[in-house]
Design an enzyme around this catalytic site. Structure first.
Site, short mmCIF file in Angstrom:
data_model
loop_
_atom_site.label_atom_id
_atom_site.label_comp_id
_atom_site.label_asym_id
_atom_site.label_seq_id
_atom_site.Cartn_x
_atom_site.Cartn_y
_atom_site.Cartn_z
CG ASP A 62 136.84 92.91 26.28
OD1 ASP A 62 137.28 93.69 25.09
OD2 ASP A 62 137.30 92.83 26.98
CD GLU B 270 140.39 96.17 23.47
OE1 GLU B 270 140.78 96.92 23.87
OE2 GLU B 270 139.61 95.86 25.27
CG ASP C 250 133.19 99.01 25.51
OD1 ASP C 250 131.73 98.76 25.88
OD2 ASP C 250 134.05 98.50 25.44
#
Length: 495
Positions: A288, A331, A384
């Protein structure tokens, strides 16, 4: 990863079941069998770590421990650690939301009953001897002793880990420490059993590694040298992102940032071990906020928002020296620049593209299906993002028409049908089909888009409204007809 594959994103906590939260038991196995039958070859999960305030898996109190809420209670009963009556006492109606307050009040007490019947085995003793789990168990025991007070507010002797204070703390919390070791032992027994089951079906598990850790974390307490901390172990800078699509004030995450200069002197040993450890938990690993390893955005610790931060250099490719072939997904969403593009190219890792970002009318938009690279992982949306149905239904009439137009143009370029998309569910279904026909080797559908549901959003960045990280399926939601529809599209796309 050379083969074209389809994957599905579903957090463990979102699985259905009778005990308040998704777990690693029979429901997880039923889910795996259903996605295997539909043609999915990858299951993406969110971080499995224990959470702190706000229940976010991206604000972990320990980067390597397992979340006790995910332990399957019926499995403990089969082991003779819980009675039938105790198991029944943990049953609760599945409302479609995780009630973390109820879990906090009840689950550890139930696990303590299981612990009271546990007879240590040689396998357990070997597990419990690991220093990192003993550190975590002491941390968790002290947090319980101090009613949740963060470690940086403990008395100086414990905050600075004076040897005498630690020895006394271990002595007075011996049983509590053993309890937390038991919890971790049971968690990892169940997780590796579930992973073995998934792999036996031909399904790989894609894990998620947050770049940052919570300020109130075991690592911050045990390894302060990893972070930029000042007097009394307070952070000098905290992480965030500048103003973007999600928030005009930016996002102020508040996590302490790493002391990369200090870590470079050790050859980034801690970070490289962290990646290797996660690649034993998972078959593939998404990092991430990957861009923070190239350059990271940080603001002074006393800042009210993230508007006035600065960019600082991260470790860049030095962190991954000798690890180029690792099955890592980068990501790379959000703010991009030439430095990030070059970093990603040098790493060789696939970046991410998100279909719900493609509706701005820009023909150069990298999220357009026609602009996808083979070496990428594509999503209709991430944890998200809004579900596609929600995005479509909240748009006005003109915006919807533009979304349908762009979808139709992209379908035509990929040679697939895109008719009658006026209804929201039909729009989502054709978007799913389009995504699966991307050039990208791996295409991932979040569970809410597989079901074309608007009400199952996992997280809304920047909003702490109590609904984040709570979305949960009911057993009746996971209907075969939705999976059959996706199965046809997976087969047609050659995945």
């Amino acid at each position: 990863m050379k083969e074209r594959k389809a994957g599905i994103l579903l957090p463990v906590f979102s699985l259905w079941g009778d005990y308040g939260v998704g777990s690693m038991g029979r429901e997880a196995r039923a889910f795996l069998r259903s996605i295997k039958k539909a043609g999915f070859k990858v299951w993406q999960v969110l971080p499995l770590t224990p959470t702190g305030f706000g229940d976010s898996p991206y604000q972990a109190e320990c980067g390597y421990a397992g979340n006790p809420y995910f332990i399957d209670l019926p499995t403990l009963k089969k082991q003779g650690l819980l009675t039938k009556e105790e198991l029944l006492s943990a049953r609760v109606e599945n409302t479609g939301r995780v009630d973390y307050a109820w879990l906090y009040e009840t689950r550890l007490n139930l696990l303590k009953k299981a612990f009271s019947r546990f007879v240590p085995t040689p396998e357990y003793r070997k597990f419990a001897a690991q220093k990192k789990f003993r550190d975590y168990a002491l941390f968790a025991a002290l947090k319980a002793e101090k009613k949740g007070l963060p470690w940086y507010d403990w008395e100086a002797e414990l905050r600075f880990r004076r040897p005498l204070a630690l020895r006394l703390a271990r002595n007075r919390n011996r049983n509590e420490i053993n309890f937390y070791l038991f919890v971790q032992y049971e968690f990892f027994r169940q997780w590796y059993s579930l992973k073995e089951y998934a792999n036996g079906l031909g399904v790989k598990i894609l894990g998620d590694l947050p770049l940052y850790l919570s300020r109130d974390s075991v690592e911050g307490w045990v390894h302060p040298e990893l972070f930029l901390l000042g007097e009394n172990r307070a952070p000098e800078l905290v992480a965030g992102v500048p103003p973007d699509y999600f928030d005009e004030n930016g996002q102020l995450w508040g996590n302490p940032v790493y002391d990369w200069e200090a870590q470079a002197k050790t050859g980034y040993r801690w970070w490289r071990n962290r990646i290797r450890d996660n690649l034993t938990l998972f078959d593939m690993l998404r990092i991430d906020h990957f861009r923070g390893l190239d350059r990271y955005y940080a603001v002074p610790a006393n800042a009210e928002n993230a508007k006035n931060g600065k960019w600082y250099d991260g470790p860049k490719t030095a962190l991954f020296r000798g690890m180029k072939s690792a099955p890592i997904v980068a990501e790379d969403l959000g703010t991009s620049d030439h430095s990030l593009v070059a970093f990603l190219k040098k790493s060789g890792y696939p970046g991410m593209r998100v279909l719900s970002f493609m509706f701005d009318g820009d023909p150069k938009n990298p999220h357009l299906i026609s602009n996808h690279a083979v070496n990428s992982v594509v999503y209709t949306g991430t944890h998200d993002n809004q579900p596609l149905l929600d995005l479509y239904l909240l748009a006005d009439k003109k915006e919807r028409a533009e979304m349908r137009k762009i979808l139709a143009e992209q379908c035509k370029k990929r040679g697939i049908s895109c008719e009658k998309t006026g209804r929201g569910t039909a729009f989502v279904q054709r978007a799913n089909a389009l995504l699966l026909n991307s050039r990208a080797r791996l295409a991932i559908l979040p569970f809410f888009d597989v079901l074309a549901r608007a009400d199952l959003r996992v997280n809304t960045p920047g909003f702490a409204d109590g609904n984040n990280w709570t979305a949960r399926l009911k057993k009746t939601d996971w209907k075969p007809r939705y999976l059959r529809r996706v199965q046809v599209e997976i087969e047609n796309s050659g995945r």
